[in-house]
Design a protein around this motif. Sequence first.
Motif, PDB file in Angstrom:
ATOM      1  N   GLU A 290       0.881  -1.211  -0.147  1.00 59.36           N
ATOM      2  CA  GLU A 290       0.055   0.001   0.038  1.00 59.36           C
ATOM      3  C   GLU A 290       1.026   1.275   0.065  1.00 59.36           C
ATOM      4  OE1 GLU A 290      -3.187   0.264  -0.487  1.00 59.36           O
ATOM      5  OE2 GLU A 290      -3.268  -1.929  -0.476  1.00 59.36           O
ATOM      6  N   ILE A 291       1.968   1.414   0.808  1.00 54.47           N
ATOM      7  CA  ILE A 291       2.683   2.549   0.967  1.00 54.47           C
ATOM      8  C   ILE A 291       3.296   2.519  -0.580  1.00 54.47           C
ATOM      9  CG2 ILE A 291       5.074   3.330   1.688  1.00 54.47           C
ATOM     10  CD1 ILE A 291       2.416   3.174   3.495  1.00 54.47           C
ATOM     11  N   PHE A 292       3.776   1.515  -1.277  1.00 52.96           N
ATOM     12  CA  PHE A 292       4.500   1.548  -2.538  1.00 52.96           C
ATOM     13  C   PHE A 292       3.411   2.150  -3.525  1.00 52.96           C
ATOM     14  CE2 PHE A 292       7.700  -1.646  -1.364  1.00 52.96           C
ATOM     15  CZ  PHE A 292       8.366  -0.876  -0.712  1.00 52.96           C
ATOM     16  N   LYS A 293       1.923   1.675  -3.310  1.00 53.74           N
ATOM     17  CA  LYS A 293       1.060   2.234  -4.494  1.00 53.74           C
ATOM     18  C   LYS A 293       0.604   3.732  -4.177  1.00 53.74           C
ATOM     19  CE  LYS A 293      -1.805  -2.064  -4.304  1.00 53.74           C
ATOM     20  NZ  LYS A 293      -2.936  -2.840  -3.435  1.00 53.74           N
ATOM     21  N   LYS A 294       0.700   4.283  -2.846  1.00 57.05           N
ATOM     22  CA  LYS A 294       0.576   5.484  -2.527  1.00 57.05           C
ATOM     23  C   LYS A 294       1.561   6.232  -3.301  1.00 57.05           C
ATOM     24  CE  LYS A 294      -1.716   6.125   1.709  1.00 57.05           C
ATOM     25  NZ  LYS A 294      -1.228   6.241   3.427  1.00 57.05           N
ATOM     26  N   ALA A 295       2.755   5.818  -3.517  1.00 54.08           N
ATOM     27  CA  ALA A 295       3.982   6.673  -3.811  1.00 54.08           C
ATOM     28  C   ALA A 295       4.009   6.464  -5.344  1.00 54.08           C
ATOM     29  CB  ALA A 295       5.378   6.064  -3.176  1.00 54.08           C
ATOM     30  N   GLY A 296       3.257   5.417  -5.941  1.00 54.44           N
ATOM     31  CA  GLY A 296       3.165   5.145  -7.354  1.00 54.44           C
ATOM     32  C   GLY A 296       4.294   4.326  -7.851  1.00 54.44           C
ATOM     33  N   THR A 297       4.747   3.640  -6.922  1.00 58.46           N
ATOM     34  CA  THR A 297       6.031   2.704  -7.281  1.00 58.46           C
ATOM     35  C   THR A 297       5.650   1.149  -7.218  1.00 58.46           C
ATOM     36  OG1 THR A 297       6.921   2.697  -5.144  1.00 58.46           O
ATOM     37  CG2 THR A 297       7.747   4.605  -6.488  1.00 58.46           C
ATOM     38  N   TYR A 298       4.591   0.980  -6.779  1.00 56.60           N
ATOM     39  CA  TYR A 298       4.516  -0.423  -6.620  1.00 56.60           C
ATOM     40  C   TYR A 298       4.522  -1.454  -7.625  1.00 56.60           C
ATOM     41  CZ  TYR A 298       2.111  -4.717  -4.735  1.00 56.60           C
ATOM     42  OH  TYR A 298       1.942  -6.164  -4.394  1.00 56.60           O
ATOM     43  N   ASP A 299       5.466  -2.451  -7.675  1.00 53.59           N
ATOM     44  CA  ASP A 299       5.525  -3.438  -8.613  1.00 53.59           C
ATOM     45  C   ASP A 299       5.515  -4.718  -7.747  1.00 53.59           C
ATOM     46  OD1 ASP A 299       6.197  -5.340 -10.464  1.00 53.59           O
ATOM     47  OD2 ASP A 299       8.024  -4.175 -11.219  1.00 53.59           O
ATOM     48  N   PRO A 300       4.366  -5.639  -7.892  1.00 51.62           N
ATOM     49  CA  PRO A 300       4.171  -6.769  -7.229  1.00 51.62           C
ATOM     50  C   PRO A 300       5.258  -7.720  -7.322  1.00 51.62           C
ATOM     51  CG  PRO A 300       2.470  -6.428  -8.876  1.00 51.62           C
ATOM     52  CD  PRO A 300       3.096  -5.146  -8.718  1.00 51.62           C
ATOM     53  N   LYS A 301       6.034  -7.744  -8.478  1.00 51.77           N
ATOM     54  CA  LYS A 301       7.275  -8.582  -8.596  1.00 51.77           C
ATOM     55  C   LYS A 301       8.205  -8.180  -7.794  1.00 51.77           C
ATOM     56  CE  LYS A 301       6.372  -9.026 -13.843  1.00 51.77           C
ATOM     57  NZ  LYS A 301       5.240  -9.862 -13.963  1.00 51.77           N
ATOM     58  N   ARG A 302       8.344  -7.337  -7.001  1.00 51.81           N
ATOM     59  CA  ARG A 302       9.485  -6.823  -6.407  1.00 51.81           C
ATOM     60  C   ARG A 302       9.196  -6.597  -4.936  1.00 51.81           C
ATOM     61  NH1 ARG A 302      13.205  -4.400 -10.060  1.00 51.81           N
ATOM     62  NH2 ARG A 302      12.354  -4.500 -12.251  1.00 51.81           N
ATOM     63  N   LEU A 303       8.154  -7.324  -4.473  1.00 50.70           N
ATOM     64  CA  LEU A 303       7.848  -7.208  -2.900  1.00 50.70           C
ATOM     65  C   LEU A 303       7.801  -8.466  -2.514  1.00 50.70           C
ATOM     66  CD1 LEU A 303       7.304  -5.901  -0.431  1.00 50.70           C
ATOM     67  CD2 LEU A 303       4.927  -5.615  -1.101  1.00 50.70           C
ATOM     68  N   PHE A 304       8.499  -9.017  -1.671  1.00 48.47           N
ATOM     69  CA  PHE A 304       8.734 -10.639  -1.142  1.00 48.47           C
ATOM     70  C   PHE A 304       8.567 -10.554   0.364  1.00 48.47           C
ATOM     71  CE2 PHE A 304      11.171  -9.931  -4.934  1.00 48.47           C
ATOM     72  CZ  PHE A 304      10.818 -11.201  -5.706  1.00 48.47           C
ATOM     73  N   GLY A 305       7.733 -11.327   1.027  1.00 49.12           N
ATOM     74  CA  GLY A 305       7.739 -11.692   2.178  1.00 49.12           C
ATOM     75  C   GLY A 305       8.644 -12.941   2.475  1.00 49.12           C
ATOM     76  N   VAL A 306       9.449 -12.844   3.532  1.00 51.72           N
ATOM     77  CA  VAL A 306      10.653 -13.984   3.534  1.00 51.72           C
ATOM     78  C   VAL A 306       9.978 -15.013   4.521  1.00 51.72           C
ATOM     79  CG1 VAL A 306      12.860 -14.435   4.331  1.00 51.72           C
ATOM     80  CG2 VAL A 306      12.295 -12.301   3.107  1.00 51.72           C
ATOM     81  N   THR A 307       9.551 -16.208   3.868  1.00 46.10           N
ATOM     82  CA  THR A 307       8.990 -17.112   4.676  1.00 46.10           C
ATOM     83  C   THR A 307      10.009 -18.244   4.549  1.00 46.10           C
ATOM     84  OG1 THR A 307       7.899 -18.006   2.828  1.00 46.10           O
ATOM     85  CG2 THR A 307       6.707 -16.561   4.047  1.00 46.10           C
ATOM     86  N   THR A 308      11.193 -18.106   4.313  1.00 47.53           N
ATOM     87  CA  THR A 308      12.329 -19.131   3.966  1.00 47.53           C
ATOM     88  C   THR A 308      12.638 -19.995   5.238  1.00 47.53           C
ATOM     89  OG1 THR A 308      13.416 -17.448   2.582  1.00 47.53           O
ATOM     90  CG2 THR A 308      14.517 -19.631   2.615  1.00 47.53           C
ATOM     91  N   LEU A 309      12.462 -19.255   6.510  1.00 49.90           N
ATOM     92  CA  LEU A 309      12.814 -19.946   7.556  1.00 49.90           C
ATOM     93  C   LEU A 309      11.751 -21.033   8.006  1.00 49.90           C
ATOM     94  CD1 LEU A 309      14.298 -20.377  10.435  1.00 49.90           C
ATOM     95  CD2 LEU A 309      13.136 -18.398  11.470  1.00 49.90           C
ATOM     96  N   ASP A 310      10.422 -20.930   7.447  1.00 54.17           N
ATOM     97  CA  ASP A 310       9.755 -22.032   7.496  1.00 54.17           C
ATOM     98  C   ASP A 310      10.144 -23.245   6.643  1.00 54.17           C
ATOM     99  OD1 ASP A 310       7.570 -20.400   8.836  1.00 54.17           O
ATOM    100  OD2 ASP A 310       7.138 -19.463   7.261  1.00 54.17           O
ATOM    101  N   VAL A 311      10.771 -22.948   5.391  1.00 54.80           N
ATOM    102  CA  VAL A 311      10.965 -24.014   4.621  1.00 54.80           C
ATOM    103  C   VAL A 311      12.179 -24.837   5.294  1.00 54.80           C
ATOM    104  CG1 VAL A 311      12.127 -24.383   2.309  1.00 54.80           C
ATOM    105  CG2 VAL A 311      10.263 -22.739   2.526  1.00 54.80           C
ATOM    106  N   VAL A 312      13.199 -24.004   5.893  1.00 57.39           N
ATOM    107  CA  VAL A 312      14.055 -24.405   6.431  1.00 57.39           C
ATOM    108  C   VAL A 312      14.018 -25.208   7.853  1.00 57.39           C
ATOM    109  CG1 VAL A 312      16.307 -23.511   7.943  1.00 57.39           C
ATOM    110  CG2 VAL A 312      15.952 -22.520   5.913  1.00 57.39           C
TER     111      VAL A 312
END
Length: 344
Positions: free
Chosen positions: A161-183
């Motif tokens: 939402e912050i990126f949308k407000k700033a007009g910079t949101y690109d869903p391809k560039r935003l990641f929640g890190v869930t790798t610890l669950d996989v580890v």
Amino acid sequence: MRTSMLRSIKSLTTSPSAHILRRGYSSEAVPLRKVTVLGAAGGIGQPLSLLMKLNPLVSNLALYDIANTPGVAADISHINTRSEVVGYASDAELGKALEGADVVIIPAGVPRKPGMTRDDLFNINAGIVKGLCEAIAKYCPKALVNMISNPVNSTVPIAAEIFKKAGTYDPKRLFGVTTLDVVRAKTFYAGKAMVPVAEVNVPVVGGHAGITILPLFSQATPKANLSDEELTALTKRTQDGGTEVVEAKAGKGSATLSMAYAGAIFADACLKGLNGVPDVIECSFVQSTVTELPFFASKVRLGKNGVEEVLGLGPLSDYEKEGLEKLKPELLSSIEKGIKFATQ
Ligand SMILES: NC(=O)C1=CN([C@@H]2O[C@H](COP(=O)(O)OP(=O)(O)OC[C@H]3O[C@@H](n4cnc5c(N)ncnc54)[C@H](O)[C@@H]3O)[C@@H](O)[C@H]2O)C=CC1
Ligand SMILES: O=C([O-])CC(=O)C(=O)O
């Protein structure tokens, strides 16, 4: 500056250790890549910054925190690996820390104490993440953002939402890190199935809190004949992995070392994707159409622009199908809480 650095990297690639830098690349030079860690002096930030300093794909490492950065940066900068390290210590320096960043990793914020849920961190961490994302939108809108700060199920929608407000949101560039669950899923599965841990693969989907963490042990490899009771216990242990560490640390925070390892794996995957290495796949909490929820963790193919493809769930066991339906209301409510915070 970039040309001369590129030249020095080229000369490095002709040295006896060249094979380390060239691994996985067809071109002679390893591209210059700046990685910024926000919250670099914290429990996760310090070992994660160390691991990024060891990563030969990184040419510039920017370490930012509101406290204790100069010492951490000075310490790490003495390590004789490729990247130049610069520490940034105050709000006034945040822009410089972010300018030119290819990947921004965010482990800034407070961790849990025993008895707390990740959602209990929302009130403090939502504001921290909001401020940092406003700066990212301003100074490095094209960076891949790796969100570690909890509750991930809400902080990623806040960032969007912050990126949308700033007009910079690109869903391809935003990641929640869930790798610890996989580890964790890999470690616990290897122990139960008695298979070599280095060979294990287990996708973990959904989100990053309690029952929203859904390991898909029916897809785990190498295959093993585990009973329903064993699979239920493995699922529960993976879902409660964070709490297991919070309780063991007894008030001194949550997972830091295993998280730093997981964060380093995910950032490395992002860098490989940016550099054009084919078939880089990791699980991550991203904008998604895999379910009806707007954000969802699943396997993601990483490429030159971040997310290249969000992969589907594949076949689920009845137990996993049930888990998927059960997690949706909680995950949706955490997502909506984040969106509401950022839009009001
Ligand atoms: N995604 C995941 O799997 C995991 C997420 N976490 C989360 O990571 C976060 C950090 O955990 P720890 O490193 O253990 O906490 P910590 O308290 O040891 O470190 C946090 C650091 O953030 C810094 N910080 C606070 N506000 C800041 C701001 N505005 N800008 C820059 N830095 C700021 C602090 O000064 C501190 O150095 C917590 O929210 C925790 O819940 C923890 C483990 C796993
Ligand atoms: O449990 C916590 O609060 C930290 C975390 O996200 C994890 O270890 O998975």
